[in-house]
Design a protein around this motif. Structure first.
Motif, PDB file in Angstrom:
ATOM      1  N   LYS A  68       0.819  -1.203   0.000  1.00  0.00           N
ATOM      2  CA  LYS A  68       0.000   0.000   0.000  1.00  0.00           C
ATOM      3  C   LYS A  68       0.860   1.263   0.000  1.00  0.00           C
ATOM      4  CE  LYS A  68      -3.862  -2.277   0.187  1.00  0.00           C
ATOM      5  NZ  LYS A  68      -4.763  -2.319  -1.000  1.00  0.00           N
ATOM      6  N   THR A  69       2.165   1.106   0.212  1.00  0.00           N
ATOM      7  CA  THR A  69       3.085   2.245   0.223  1.00  0.00           C
ATOM      8  C   THR A  69       3.950   2.208  -1.027  1.00  0.00           C
ATOM      9  OG1 THR A  69       4.851   1.053   1.380  1.00  0.00           O
ATOM     10  CG2 THR A  69       3.164   2.156   2.739  1.00  0.00           C
ATOM     11  N   THR A  70       4.578   3.335  -1.330  1.00  0.00           N
ATOM     12  CA  THR A  70       5.445   3.397  -2.507  1.00  0.00           C
ATOM     13  C   THR A  70       6.537   2.342  -2.435  1.00  0.00           C
ATOM     14  OG1 THR A  70       5.030   5.755  -2.855  1.00  0.00           O
ATOM     15  CG2 THR A  70       7.048   4.855  -3.791  1.00  0.00           C
ATOM     16  N   ASP A  71       7.214   2.227  -1.298  1.00  0.00           N
ATOM     17  CA  ASP A  71       8.327   1.276  -1.166  1.00  0.00           C
ATOM     18  C   ASP A  71       7.877  -0.162  -1.386  1.00  0.00           C
ATOM     19  OD1 ASP A  71      10.158   3.274  -0.706  1.00  0.00           O
ATOM     20  OD2 ASP A  71      10.144   3.054   1.476  1.00  0.00           O
ATOM     21  N   LYS A  72       6.761  -0.548  -0.776  1.00  0.00           N
ATOM     22  CA  LYS A  72       6.290  -1.924  -0.905  1.00  0.00           C
ATOM     23  C   LYS A  72       5.827  -2.239  -2.337  1.00  0.00           C
ATOM     24  CE  LYS A  72       6.845  -3.584   3.234  1.00  0.00           C
ATOM     25  NZ  LYS A  72       7.780  -4.724   3.460  1.00  0.00           N
ATOM     26  N   PHE A  80       6.906  -4.540  -7.894  1.00  0.00           N
ATOM     27  CA  PHE A  80       7.091  -4.251  -9.320  1.00  0.00           C
ATOM     28  C   PHE A  80       8.485  -4.668  -9.787  1.00  0.00           C
ATOM     29  CE2 PHE A  80       3.726  -0.702  -9.186  1.00  0.00           C
ATOM     30  CZ  PHE A  80       2.811  -1.449  -9.914  1.00  0.00           C
ATOM     31  N   THR A  81       9.481  -4.402  -8.971  1.00  0.00           N
ATOM     32  CA  THR A  81      10.859  -4.713  -9.345  1.00  0.00           C
ATOM     33  C   THR A  81      11.065  -6.209  -9.516  1.00  0.00           C
ATOM     34  OG1 THR A  81      11.640  -2.746  -8.161  1.00  0.00           O
ATOM     35  CG2 THR A  81      13.281  -4.421  -8.691  1.00  0.00           C
ATOM     36  N   LEU A  82      10.474  -7.001  -8.641  1.00  0.00           N
ATOM     37  CA  LEU A  82      10.564  -8.456  -8.776  1.00  0.00           C
ATOM     38  C   LEU A  82       9.975  -8.914 -10.106  1.00  0.00           C
ATOM     39  CD1 LEU A  82       9.539  -9.591  -5.173  1.00  0.00           C
ATOM     40  CD2 LEU A  82      11.820  -9.710  -6.190  1.00  0.00           C
ATOM     41  N   SER A  83       8.852  -8.308 -10.483  1.00  0.00           N
ATOM     42  CA  SER A  83       8.220  -8.639 -11.758  1.00  0.00           C
ATOM     43  C   SER A  83       9.121  -8.253 -12.928  1.00  0.00           C
ATOM     44  CB  SER A  83       6.873  -7.914 -11.870  1.00  0.00           C
ATOM     45  OG  SER A  83       6.310  -8.092 -13.144  1.00  0.00           O
ATOM     46  N   ALA A  84       9.692  -7.058 -12.880  1.00  0.00           N
ATOM     47  CA  ALA A  84      10.538  -6.574 -13.978  1.00  0.00           C
ATOM     48  C   ALA A  84      11.762  -7.450 -14.172  1.00  0.00           C
ATOM     49  CB  ALA A  84      10.952  -5.135 -13.711  1.00  0.00           C
ATOM     50  N   HIS A  85      12.251  -8.063 -13.106  1.00  0.00           N
ATOM     51  CA  HIS A  85      13.441  -8.921 -13.198  1.00  0.00           C
ATOM     52  C   HIS A  85      13.197 -10.163 -14.051  1.00  0.00           C
ATOM     53  CE1 HIS A  85      15.549  -7.191  -9.366  1.00  0.00           C
ATOM     54  NE2 HIS A  85      15.730  -6.457 -10.447  1.00  0.00           N
ATOM     55  N   LEU A  86      11.932 -10.486 -14.282  1.00  0.00           N
ATOM     56  CA  LEU A  86      11.614 -11.634 -15.137  1.00  0.00           C
ATOM     57  C   LEU A  86      11.866 -11.335 -16.606  1.00  0.00           C
ATOM     58  CD1 LEU A  86       8.254 -12.772 -13.477  1.00  0.00           C
ATOM     59  CD2 LEU A  86      10.523 -13.802 -13.199  1.00  0.00           C
ATOM     60  N   ASN A  87      12.003 -10.058 -16.944  1.00  0.00           N
ATOM     61  CA  ASN A  87      12.285  -9.648 -18.323  1.00  0.00           C
ATOM     62  C   ASN A  87      13.279  -8.495 -18.283  1.00  0.00           C
ATOM     63  OD1 ASN A  87      12.275  -8.810 -21.004  1.00  0.00           O
ATOM     64  ND2 ASN A  87      10.076  -9.170 -21.278  1.00  0.00           N
ATOM     65  N   HIS A  93     -12.911  17.137 -11.307  1.00  0.00           N
ATOM     66  CA  HIS A  93     -13.416  15.876 -11.836  1.00  0.00           C
ATOM     67  C   HIS A  93     -12.549  14.756 -11.289  1.00  0.00           C
ATOM     68  CE1 HIS A  93      -9.986  16.824 -14.261  1.00  0.00           C
ATOM     69  NE2 HIS A  93     -10.003  15.642 -14.821  1.00  0.00           N
ATOM     70  N   ASP A  94     -13.128  13.567 -11.207  1.00  0.00           N
ATOM     71  CA  ASP A  94     -12.396  12.408 -10.727  1.00  0.00           C
ATOM     72  C   ASP A  94     -11.612  11.766 -11.854  1.00  0.00           C
ATOM     73  OD1 ASP A  94     -12.842  12.207  -7.998  1.00  0.00           O
ATOM     74  OD2 ASP A  94     -14.817  11.316  -8.281  1.00  0.00           O
ATOM     75  N   HIS A  95     -10.488  11.201 -11.498  1.00  0.00           N
ATOM     76  CA  HIS A  95      -9.756  10.412 -12.464  1.00  0.00           C
ATOM     77  C   HIS A  95      -8.980   9.321 -11.747  1.00  0.00           C
ATOM     78  CE1 HIS A  95      -6.958  13.624 -11.288  1.00  0.00           C
ATOM     79  NE2 HIS A  95      -5.969  12.801 -11.591  1.00  0.00           N
ATOM     80  N   THR A  96      -8.651   8.280 -12.480  1.00  0.00           N
ATOM     81  CA  THR A  96      -7.900   7.172 -11.897  1.00  0.00           C
ATOM     82  C   THR A  96      -6.582   6.993 -12.631  1.00  0.00           C
ATOM     83  OG1 THR A  96      -8.946   5.512 -13.328  1.00  0.00           O
ATOM     84  CG2 THR A  96      -9.985   5.958 -11.194  1.00  0.00           C
ATOM     85  N   HIS A  97      -5.619   6.474 -11.890  1.00  0.00           N
ATOM     86  CA  HIS A  97      -4.324   6.084 -12.445  1.00  0.00           C
ATOM     87  C   HIS A  97      -4.175   4.585 -12.264  1.00  0.00           C
ATOM     88  CE1 HIS A  97      -2.504  10.176 -12.865  1.00  0.00           C
ATOM     89  NE2 HIS A  97      -3.395  10.454 -11.922  1.00  0.00           N
ATOM     90  N   ILE A  98      -3.827   3.891 -13.338  1.00  0.00           N
ATOM     91  CA  ILE A  98      -3.506   2.479 -13.270  1.00  0.00           C
ATOM     92  C   ILE A  98      -2.000   2.361 -13.478  1.00  0.00           C
ATOM     93  CG2 ILE A  98      -3.929   0.176 -14.199  1.00  0.00           C
ATOM     94  CD1 ILE A  98      -6.334   2.499 -15.526  1.00  0.00           C
ATOM     95  N   VAL A  99      -1.294   1.893 -12.470  1.00  0.00           N
ATOM     96  CA  VAL A  99       0.149   1.684 -12.576  1.00  0.00           C
ATOM     97  C   VAL A  99       0.374   0.178 -12.586  1.00  0.00           C
ATOM     98  CG1 VAL A  99       2.420   2.154 -11.590  1.00  0.00           C
ATOM     99  CG2 VAL A  99       0.579   3.836 -11.342  1.00  0.00           C
ATOM    100  N   ALA A 100       1.099  -0.310 -13.581  1.00  0.00           N
ATOM    101  CA  ALA A 100       1.225  -1.754 -13.760  1.00  0.00           C
ATOM    102  C   ALA A 100       2.609  -2.134 -14.259  1.00  0.00           C
ATOM    103  CB  ALA A 100       0.166  -2.244 -14.761  1.00  0.00           C
ATOM    104  N   SER A 101       2.937  -3.384 -14.041  1.00  0.00           N
ATOM    105  CA  SER A 101       4.117  -3.958 -14.684  1.00  0.00           C
ATOM    106  C   SER A 101       3.691  -4.515 -16.030  1.00  0.00           C
ATOM    107  CB  SER A 101       4.703  -5.083 -13.829  1.00  0.00           C
ATOM    108  OG  SER A 101       5.705  -5.781 -14.549  1.00  0.00           O
ATOM    109  N   ARG A 102       4.485  -4.242 -17.047  1.00  0.00           N
ATOM    110  CA  ARG A 102       4.196  -4.787 -18.372  1.00  0.00           C
ATOM    111  C   ARG A 102       4.580  -6.264 -18.474  1.00  0.00           C
ATOM    112  NH1 ARG A 102       7.490  -1.745 -22.440  1.00  0.00           N
ATOM    113  NH2 ARG A 102       6.505  -3.194 -23.881  1.00  0.00           N
TER     114      ARG A 102
END
Length: 274
Positions: free
Chosen positions: A34-38, A43-50, A139-148
């Motif tokens: 829930k925090t930036t660090d966590k 995300f970093t673990l995921s990126a290491h797969l590629n 106005h409301d807006h959402t951000h989706i942050v994801a690993s590719r």
């Protein structure tokens, strides 16, 4: 809905920008942090797969016009999740169905919805992502942050033509959830973009000049005063206007900049100026 989409290399910069805004709130996703660090840790673990992937961070934004009905957190999370899934599904299409700009060839709404439903049930959990709601504007807006990167096979989401896929997804969601329809950039009657502009669109992830032009036209429609014009451009469309003056006080011109969905080193929004 207004949509933006961008692939970049900085999970930390993007996550920090999204989460540390005033009134930012995580409303969806599949991540334990829930925090930036966590979140960056995961995300970093995921990126290491590629490790060969240059820009593993995917950043998508959906903005609902303030004239639309108020949406709950669950509704916005569902819309945003389906948008993310739809962009991935569209990136995999081949042949005529992949021609989203051509109404007589592109995939039907029914078939696309069916593919998105199947993807959400079977494959979406393999991608790390979170959805945050920002209520810091009119106005409301959402951000989706994801690993590719897919956590099962290490393959990445294709980003070719991703802005067209994002716009087409937004049109589908407008119809599905009864939201105000917005004209896609290719439906505009204006002159088509040049080859150089198209190359910039492909490299940057969004046609910034086209978005700014459409935003300026919408805001100027009811002939607001200059202060109102500048304030509404930013609050409604995240387009910044800076007026320059001659030494004798008359207006010299206006410079426009748009938030392109990434951040500077200090965490501030990176703007494309025109």
């Amino acid at each position: 809905m207004i949509t933006k989409i961008k692939a970049n290399k900085s999970f930390r910069g993007t996550t920090k920008y999204v989460l540390e805004k005033e009134k930012a709130k995580i409303i969806g996703g599949n991540m334990y942090g829930k925090t930036t660090d966590k979140l960056v840790e995961q995300f970093t673990l995921s990126a290491h797969l590629n490790p060969q992937l240059k820009d593993p961070c995917y950043h998508l934004m959906l903005s609902v016009p303030k004239t639309d009905r108020a949406l709950t957190d669950d509704e916005l999370a569902n819309i945003s999740q389906r948008h993310f899934a739809s962009v991935i599904v569209l990136s995999r299409l081949k042949g005529e169905e992949a021609q989203v700009k051509q109404a007589d060839k592109r995939i039907s709404d029914t078939k696309l919805n069916q593919l998105v439903d199947e993807f959400v049930e079977t494959e979406l959990p393999a991608y790390d992502f979170f959805i945050a709601r920002h209520s810091d504007k009119e106005h409301d807006h959402t951000h989706i942050v994801a690993s590719r990167v897919n956590n099962l096979d290490g393959l990445s989401i294709r980003t070719w033509n991703n802005y067209a896929h994002s716009e087409h997804s937004a049109r589908l969601l407008e119809r599905e959830f009864n939201l105000t329809p917005v004209q896609s950039s290719w439906e505009s009657k204006r002159k088509a973009m040049t080859r150089n502009q198209l190359e910039r669109v492909d490299s940057m992830g969004l046609p910034g000049e086209e978005i700014m032009r459409q935003a300026i036209e919408r805001v100027a429609l009811d002939k607001p005063t200059m202060p109102e014009f500048i304030e509404r451009l930013w609050s409604e469309h995240q387009v910044k206007a800076v007026v320059s003056y001659y030494s004798h006080g008359e207006v010299r011109g206006i410079k426009f900049g748009i938030d392109i969905g990434s951040v500077n080193e200090d965490g501030s929004p990176r703007l494309l100026w025109k």
